[in-house]
Design a protein around this motif. Structure first.
Motif, PDB file in Angstrom:
ATOM      1  N   ARG A  51       0.561  -1.092  -0.031  1.00  0.00           N
ATOM      2  CA  ARG A  51      -0.013  -0.488  -0.113  1.00  0.00           C
ATOM      3  C   ARG A  51       0.670   1.360   0.141  1.00  0.00           C
ATOM      4  N   ARG A  52       1.692   1.579   0.582  1.00  0.00           N
ATOM      5  CA  ARG A  52       2.946   2.671   0.776  1.00  0.00           C
ATOM      6  C   ARG A  52       3.429   2.903  -0.165  1.00  0.00           C
ATOM      7  N   THR A  53       3.738   1.535  -0.978  1.00  0.00           N
ATOM      8  CA  THR A  53       4.300   1.271  -2.154  1.00  0.00           C
ATOM      9  C   THR A  53       3.773   2.468  -3.127  1.00  0.00           C
ATOM     10  N   LEU A  54       2.350   1.909  -3.812  1.00  0.00           N
ATOM     11  CA  LEU A  54       1.434   2.134  -4.594  1.00  0.00           C
ATOM     12  C   LEU A  54       1.377   3.326  -4.627  1.00  0.00           C
ATOM     13  N   TYR A  55       1.047   4.165  -3.171  1.00  0.00           N
ATOM     14  CA  TYR A  55       0.540   5.283  -3.070  1.00  0.00           C
ATOM     15  C   TYR A  55       1.691   6.240  -3.173  1.00  0.00           C
ATOM     16  N   GLY A  56       3.442   6.544  -2.463  1.00  0.00           N
ATOM     17  CA  GLY A  56       4.600   6.717  -2.995  1.00  0.00           C
ATOM     18  C   GLY A  56       4.866   6.752  -4.867  1.00  0.00           C
ATOM     19  N   HIS A  57       4.100   5.751  -4.779  1.00  0.00           N
ATOM     20  CA  HIS A  57       4.690   5.523  -6.690  1.00  0.00           C
ATOM     21  C   HIS A  57       3.846   6.430  -7.908  1.00  0.00           C
ATOM     22  N   LEU A  58       2.075   6.324  -6.631  1.00  0.00           N
ATOM     23  CA  LEU A  58       1.720   7.514  -7.483  1.00  0.00           C
ATOM     24  C   LEU A  58       1.572   8.844  -7.604  1.00  0.00           C
ATOM     25  N   ASN A  59       2.345   9.844  -6.296  1.00  0.00           N
ATOM     26  CA  ASN A  59       2.908  10.770  -5.437  1.00  0.00           C
ATOM     27  C   ASN A  59       3.904  10.633  -6.673  1.00  0.00           C
ATOM     28  N   ALA A  60       4.494   9.995  -6.993  1.00  0.00           N
ATOM     29  CA  ALA A  60       5.491  10.413  -7.526  1.00  0.00           C
ATOM     30  C   ALA A  60       5.716  10.810  -9.239  1.00  0.00           C
ATOM     31  N   LEU A  61       4.655   9.457  -9.590  1.00  0.00           N
ATOM     32  CA  LEU A  61       4.097  10.267 -11.330  1.00  0.00           C
ATOM     33  C   LEU A  61       3.267  11.019 -11.443  1.00  0.00           C
ATOM     34  N   ALA A  62       2.401  11.547 -10.112  1.00  0.00           N
ATOM     35  CA  ALA A  62       1.622  12.448 -10.551  1.00  0.00           C
ATOM     36  C   ALA A  62       2.462  14.232 -10.072  1.00  0.00           C
ATOM     37  N   ASP A  63       4.091  13.612  -9.695  1.00  0.00           N
ATOM     38  CA  ASP A  63       4.731  15.353  -9.522  1.00  0.00           C
ATOM     39  C   ASP A  63       5.705  15.387 -11.185  1.00  0.00           C
ATOM     40  N   GLN A  64       5.659  14.383 -11.909  1.00  0.00           N
ATOM     41  CA  GLN A  64       6.482  13.962 -13.415  1.00  0.00           C
ATOM     42  C   GLN A  64       5.330  13.900 -14.124  1.00  0.00           C
ATOM     43  N   GLU A  65       4.587  14.405 -13.447  1.00  0.00           N
ATOM     44  CA  GLU A  65       3.999  14.200 -14.860  1.00  0.00           C
ATOM     45  C   GLU A  65       2.925  15.309 -15.016  1.00  0.00           C
ATOM     46  N   GLY A  66       3.144  16.090 -13.353  1.00  0.00           N
ATOM     47  CA  GLY A  66       2.380  17.194 -13.553  1.00  0.00           C
ATOM     48  C   GLY A  66       0.742  17.452 -13.621  1.00  0.00           C
ATOM     49  N   PHE A  67       0.304  16.529 -12.546  1.00  0.00           N
ATOM     50  CA  PHE A  67      -1.473  15.632 -12.547  1.00  0.00           C
ATOM     51  C   PHE A  67      -1.898  16.687 -10.765  1.00  0.00           C
ATOM     52  N   LEU A  68      -1.995  17.685 -11.113  1.00  0.00           N
ATOM     53  CA  LEU A  68      -2.359  18.817 -10.017  1.00  0.00           C
ATOM     54  C   LEU A  68      -3.728  18.598  -9.773  1.00  0.00           C
TER      55      LEU A  68
END
Length: 142
Positions: A51-68
């Motif tokens: 679960r922590r891994t999924l949320y961590g990856h999701l936040n990183a990808l959102a930052d990388q792709e500019g999803f705010l």
């Protein structure tokens, strides 16, 4: 691979809910989740809590792709959350919406535990103050 898929799918509804809250969009949230799952299914086995891994990856990808999040929300709670710094908003959502422990949320956001405690406390107060001010504001005439 099949066991791994099952393990990831258990978390799918929660990950989708968080991604949608994070982006403010069903389509964008689901697109992020799809990319995260594709990456993790093709990667080495996850050794940290899934679960922590999924949320961590999701936040990183959102930052990388500019999803705010869409900052023009109409609901008072969404407006209150959107008044927060992005990291604080994510921390608030992980702890209060997803019921992730503060320690897990801090790890997912790469925050030191003490800083996470302080940020969450300030965020809760800011949301409370924003909602209180909204409730006290006089009704606008059309």
């Amino acid at each position: 691979m099949e066991e791994r898929s099952r393990e990831l799918m258990v978390h799918l509804p929660y990950l989708r809910r968080y991604a949608r809250a994070l982006t403010g969009s069903v389509a964008q949230g689901d697109a992020l989740v799809t990319r995260i799952l594709e990456r993790l299914l093709d990667a080495d086995p996850v050794t940290a809590p899934v679960r922590r891994t999924l949320y961590g990856h999701l936040n990183a990808l959102a930052d990388q792709e500019g999803f705010l999040s869409n900052r023009t929300a109409s609901h008072p709670v969404e407006r209150a959350l959107n008044s927060l710094d992005e990291t604080d908003r994510r921390l608030y959502l992980l702890v209060n919406l997803e019921e992730v422990t503060l320690g897990e949320a801090a790890e997912a956001l790469a925050l030191p535990p003490g800083e996470a405690v302080e940020r969450l406390s300030r965020s809760r107060e800011a949301v409370r103050a924003h909602l209180t001010a909204t409730a006290r504001a006089p009704a606008r005439k059309p």
